[in-house]
Scaffold this motif. Sequence first.
Motif, PDB file in Angstrom:
ATOM      1  N   THR A  44      30.659  34.891  33.701  1.00 43.02           N
ATOM      2  CA  THR A  44      31.008  35.315  35.054  1.00 43.02           C
ATOM      3  C   THR A  44      29.899  36.186  35.635  1.00 43.02           C
ATOM      4  O   THR A  44      29.369  37.068  34.951  1.00 43.02           O
ATOM      5  CB  THR A  44      32.333  36.101  35.055  1.00 43.02           C
ATOM      6  OG1 THR A  44      33.402  35.197  34.752  1.00 43.02           O
ATOM      7  CG2 THR A  44      32.609  36.736  36.407  1.00 43.02           C
ATOM      8  N   THR A  46      29.020  38.869  38.614  1.00 43.61           N
ATOM      9  CA  THR A  46      29.626  39.747  39.611  1.00 43.61           C
ATOM     10  C   THR A  46      28.640  40.839  39.997  1.00 43.61           C
ATOM     11  O   THR A  46      27.525  40.914  39.485  1.00 43.61           O
ATOM     12  CB  THR A  46      30.952  40.339  39.097  1.00 43.61           C
ATOM     13  OG1 THR A  46      31.614  41.028  40.167  1.00 43.61           O
ATOM     14  CG2 THR A  46      30.713  41.310  37.943  1.00 43.61           C
ATOM     15  N   ALA A  77      34.545  30.982  42.114  1.00 39.90           N
ATOM     16  CA  ALA A  77      35.839  31.646  42.043  1.00 39.90           C
ATOM     17  C   ALA A  77      35.913  32.834  43.001  1.00 39.90           C
ATOM     18  O   ALA A  77      36.785  33.685  42.867  1.00 39.90           O
ATOM     19  CB  ALA A  77      36.123  32.105  40.614  1.00 39.90           C
ATOM     20  N   ASP A  78      34.990  32.886  43.950  1.00 37.00           N
ATOM     21  CA  ASP A  78      35.064  33.886  45.019  1.00 37.00           C
ATOM     22  C   ASP A  78      35.931  33.275  46.117  1.00 37.00           C
ATOM     23  O   ASP A  78      35.431  32.622  47.036  1.00 37.00           O
ATOM     24  CB  ASP A  78      33.667  34.213  45.550  1.00 37.00           C
ATOM     25  CG  ASP A  78      33.684  35.362  46.543  1.00 37.00           C
ATOM     26  OD1 ASP A  78      34.776  35.687  47.065  1.00 37.00           O
ATOM     27  OD2 ASP A  78      32.618  35.939  46.815  1.00 37.00           O
ATOM     28  N   LEU A 134      44.122  33.494  40.640  1.00 41.39           N
ATOM     29  CA  LEU A 134      43.142  33.626  39.568  1.00 41.39           C
ATOM     30  C   LEU A 134      43.781  34.101  38.266  1.00 41.39           C
ATOM     31  O   LEU A 134      43.286  33.806  37.172  1.00 41.39           O
ATOM     32  CB  LEU A 134      42.026  34.581  39.991  1.00 41.39           C
ATOM     33  CG  LEU A 134      41.157  34.098  41.159  1.00 41.39           C
ATOM     34  CD1 LEU A 134      40.189  35.188  41.583  1.00 41.39           C
ATOM     35  CD2 LEU A 134      40.400  32.828  40.788  1.00 41.39           C
ATOM     36  N   VAL A 155      30.388  31.159  36.462  1.00 40.75           N
ATOM     37  CA  VAL A 155      31.423  31.468  37.448  1.00 40.75           C
ATOM     38  C   VAL A 155      30.923  32.525  38.426  1.00 40.75           C
ATOM     39  O   VAL A 155      30.593  33.650  38.032  1.00 40.75           O
ATOM     40  CB  VAL A 155      32.709  31.975  36.768  1.00 40.75           C
ATOM     41  CG1 VAL A 155      33.823  32.143  37.805  1.00 40.75           C
ATOM     42  CG2 VAL A 155      33.156  31.019  35.667  1.00 40.75           C
ATOM     43  N   THR A 157      31.941  35.032  41.308  1.00 42.26           N
ATOM     44  CA  THR A 157      33.194  35.651  41.728  1.00 42.26           C
ATOM     45  C   THR A 157      32.920  36.781  42.710  1.00 42.26           C
ATOM     46  O   THR A 157      31.777  36.981  43.142  1.00 42.26           O
ATOM     47  CB  THR A 157      33.984  36.150  40.504  1.00 42.26           C
ATOM     48  OG1 THR A 157      35.279  36.596  40.915  1.00 42.26           O
ATOM     49  CG2 THR A 157      33.258  37.283  39.804  1.00 42.26           C
ATOM     50  N   THR A 158      33.953  37.515  43.073  1.00 38.11           N
ATOM     51  CA  THR A 158      33.809  38.606  44.034  1.00 38.11           C
ATOM     52  C   THR A 158      33.100  39.793  43.397  1.00 38.11           C
ATOM     53  O   THR A 158      32.863  39.829  42.191  1.00 38.11           O
ATOM     54  CB  THR A 158      35.186  39.079  44.522  1.00 38.11           C
ATOM     55  OG1 THR A 158      35.936  39.555  43.383  1.00 38.11           O
ATOM     56  CG2 THR A 158      35.963  37.957  45.189  1.00 38.11           C
ATOM     57  N   ASP A 165      39.870  40.718  41.760  1.00 41.50           N
ATOM     58  CA  ASP A 165      39.590  39.316  41.417  1.00 41.50           C
ATOM     59  C   ASP A 165      38.548  39.173  40.319  1.00 41.50           C
ATOM     60  O   ASP A 165      38.723  38.399  39.367  1.00 41.50           O
ATOM     61  CB  ASP A 165      39.099  38.556  42.656  1.00 41.50           C
ATOM     62  CG  ASP A 165      40.115  38.523  43.782  1.00 41.50           C
ATOM     63  OD1 ASP A 165      41.077  39.311  43.748  1.00 41.50           O
ATOM     64  OD2 ASP A 165      39.945  37.708  44.704  1.00 41.50           O
ATOM     65  N   ALA A 166      37.431  39.875  40.475  1.00 35.33           N
ATOM     66  CA  ALA A 166      36.331  39.740  39.519  1.00 35.33           C
ATOM     67  C   ALA A 166      36.753  40.174  38.120  1.00 35.33           C
ATOM     68  O   ALA A 166      36.389  39.523  37.124  1.00 35.33           O
ATOM     69  CB  ALA A 166      35.127  40.558  39.979  1.00 35.33           C
ATOM     70  N   ILE A 169      38.946  37.404  36.463  1.00 37.31           N
ATOM     71  CA  ILE A 169      38.145  36.298  35.956  1.00 37.31           C
ATOM     72  C   ILE A 169      37.303  36.731  34.767  1.00 37.31           C
ATOM     73  O   ILE A 169      37.122  35.991  33.794  1.00 37.31           O
ATOM     74  CB  ILE A 169      37.240  35.734  37.072  1.00 37.31           C
ATOM     75  CG1 ILE A 169      38.081  34.960  38.078  1.00 37.31           C
ATOM     76  CG2 ILE A 169      36.163  34.825  36.503  1.00 37.31           C
ATOM     77  CD1 ILE A 169      38.748  33.720  37.494  1.00 37.31           C
TER      78      ILE A 169
END
Length: 221
Positions: A44, A46, A77-78, A134, A155, A157-158, A165-166, A169
């Motif tokens: 992930t 971020t 996934a954002d 998520l 991934v 993400t935010t 969110d981040a 994930i």
Amino acid sequence: MPKPSTNSPSLMHMHLDSPISEAYRSLRFNIECSVFGREAKTITITSSSRGEGKTTTAVHLAVAYAQIGKNVLLLDADLRNPSVHLAFGESNAKGLTNYLVEHYTARELVKKTHIEHLSILTAGPVPQNPSGLLASKQMDTLLAELREEYDIIIVDTTSVLHITDAKIIATKSDGVLLIVEYGKVKRSVAKKVKEELQLANVKLIGVVLNEIKHNSAEAYM
């Protein structure tokens, strides 16, 4: 990381001997060294806040893995501010949210790119409850399915601060890269983000210093 002049993955794909390409190949190598001895199929990306280059890093890192023959999926996934589709000139009409809400299959939603070995799954329409989706069992099912299909999943993400969110994930991933913009983020903020990830029991692979000028990067070549 040197600052790219464009977010397009073609920059790295077409100019393999550029400082930017070499920087992301080095990042890929460093990740492999950092996770030596354990599987890290899901990574992930971020940052502490928006605009620090996390999507650019996710895109170019995915390309770097594809270049060595890895079967790569770049997953957006954002769900609040998706942008992976923009980097590839693709539509975001259907994507991850369609899988999570409308029960599309992953095969119906994953798109191959012009780069060999690299596919993407865009975020899809912005939902009403991103965090809930998520955190759902459907998301767990999807990740398990993708791990069987791909060698590595990157991934996007935010950012971490103010949005959960981040972290959601990140807990489902094998490792996390934290992107920090050079000269923008205060040390105390970066430290706070790192601590929040560690409190969530996230496997932090490392911190990437982003947006370094070309002349600064070349001084270390």
